[in-house]
Design an enzyme around this catalytic site. Sequence first.
Site, PDB file in Angstrom:
ATOM      1  N   SER A  99       0.795  -1.233   0.000  1.00 50.35           N
ATOM      2  CA  SER A  99       0.000   0.000   0.000  1.00 50.35           C
ATOM      3  C   SER A  99       0.827   1.284   0.000  1.00 50.35           C
ATOM      4  CB  SER A  99      -0.952   0.013   1.199  1.00 50.35           C
ATOM      5  OG  SER A  99      -2.094  -0.771   0.925  1.00 50.35           O
ATOM      6  N   LYS A 109       0.287   3.861  -2.702  1.00 45.02           N
ATOM      7  CA  LYS A 109      -0.684   4.967  -2.655  1.00 45.02           C
ATOM      8  C   LYS A 109      -0.009   6.337  -2.595  1.00 45.02           C
ATOM      9  CE  LYS A 109      -4.480   2.277  -0.620  1.00 45.02           C
ATOM     10  NZ  LYS A 109      -3.850   0.962  -0.429  1.00 45.02           N
ATOM     11  N   SER A 150      -6.011   3.982   3.972  1.00 46.38           N
ATOM     12  CA  SER A 150      -5.475   3.015   3.013  1.00 46.38           C
ATOM     13  C   SER A 150      -6.624   2.380   2.222  1.00 46.38           C
ATOM     14  CB  SER A 150      -4.643   1.929   3.708  1.00 46.38           C
ATOM     15  OG  SER A 150      -3.748   1.336   2.780  1.00 46.38           O
TER      16      SER A 150
END
Length: 478
Positions: A121, A124, A310
């Site tokens: 993640s 991102k 997230s």
Amino acid sequence: MPTPAAPRRRLPVVLGLVLLLVLAGVGVGLTRPGPVAGWLGDDAGPARNSAGATPEPDPADVLAGPDPNAPLPSADGVRAALDPLVGVADLGDRVNVSVADVTSGHTLFAKGADDGTVPASVTKLVTAVTVLAARGPAYRIPTRAVAGAQPGEVVIVGAGDPTVAVDKKGYYPGAARLDDLAAQVRTALGGVAPTRVIVDGSIYSGPVYGPGWDDDIPTGGSGGAVTALTADGARRDPGVGQGAAERFAEPDLAAGRSFARLLGVPTDAVKRGTAPAAAAGGAAPAPGSELGVVQSPPLIRLVDIMISESDNLLAEALARQVALARNQPASFDGAAAAMDAQVAELGLPADEITLSDGSGLSRRNRISPSLLTDLVRLAASPDHPELAGVFGGLPVGGWSGTLGDRYRNAPGTGAGAGTVRAKTGTLTGVHAIAGLVTTADGRLLTFAVLTDKVPGGKETAQPALDRIAAALANCGCS
């Protein structure tokens, strides 16, 4: 004191006060400095808040502010602090690290720093910077209703806003609402009762699930089908938070049925299709003519939510906005290509990034730690105020988001509480963290630690990562 390593590449970043203002105001503060207030618009309302949660306090109350006169750590000092921590067995045998001084750009620690690594993640961060660069912080994603080809037919046209709510009970604060759109449609139609709803999500193309996603992603609660029309992040229950939500398998049709109910149309009269081209003339609304439109919150708020929670489906939607802005297909492949191109256009090393999605769920993604530290420095540059929104949603160690329960109880991590602000990433065997840390002397550093061959679980890997950032927080390192 040994001479620090030379900057990896020179970026126009002399920021001190600039980044301090960003950290204090862009994210969850009640006042937002400079151009940020204009990006949010007059109706921005209070700071973002998850449904039912207590509003977060101003991060200035917990974040240690950088000291513009703080001494620069030496590369030898940082190496002495980190070498014992990056080689621990809990992180496996592939631990790639980059640490740099934010103001000067000097590299203070590098281990496999230019090597592409599965980022999870942490991807991102790239999604946030590229969408802010491509669309701008003030851009809003529309959801429209237009007249269909047949009398009484209403077409709802999705443009990629997954935060749109059905009504006031929606998951995302400040979201556009389908009940508002339905009211506009009824007004536009006058006394004509709608009889059918067509769902147009044709702005997206390709598969709804990403390449390289684990098999349990569609049903595991953290992801789902990516469609151009989606309500409440495809949640069946908008009251359920990120990471635990049961999602609709066909979010576009689910949203279309909710819209139909608001219009008094039977849900069995909902089908997929495309909006007709606008036509002129006639007393009744011409096919393709607009009956109503609602707008998402500005991108700077969507980026806040994506990073702090997230949010994987929101990340995929923002990646597709990069594709649309760059005239690429709004698909996984198109978004990945557009983000790669945007990275290169920003002057970052595009040869150190390969993407397959925007959320980091894909195990095919590769990003180097040094690209991430370069990206953080670029986002903090006074030459790129449009990118400052990337900092607002970054979780704070021991306090918020995915770092709320970290830097608290694990031995050797306490120094990171309130001084680390970073994005985390986790897949089975993959653990990552990247962001900012203020040293004991008040120097602001950017760091990235990516591991993709971790032998154990997060119970041991995450504290091992946190000890690295905490060592930087505790470091004078002269």
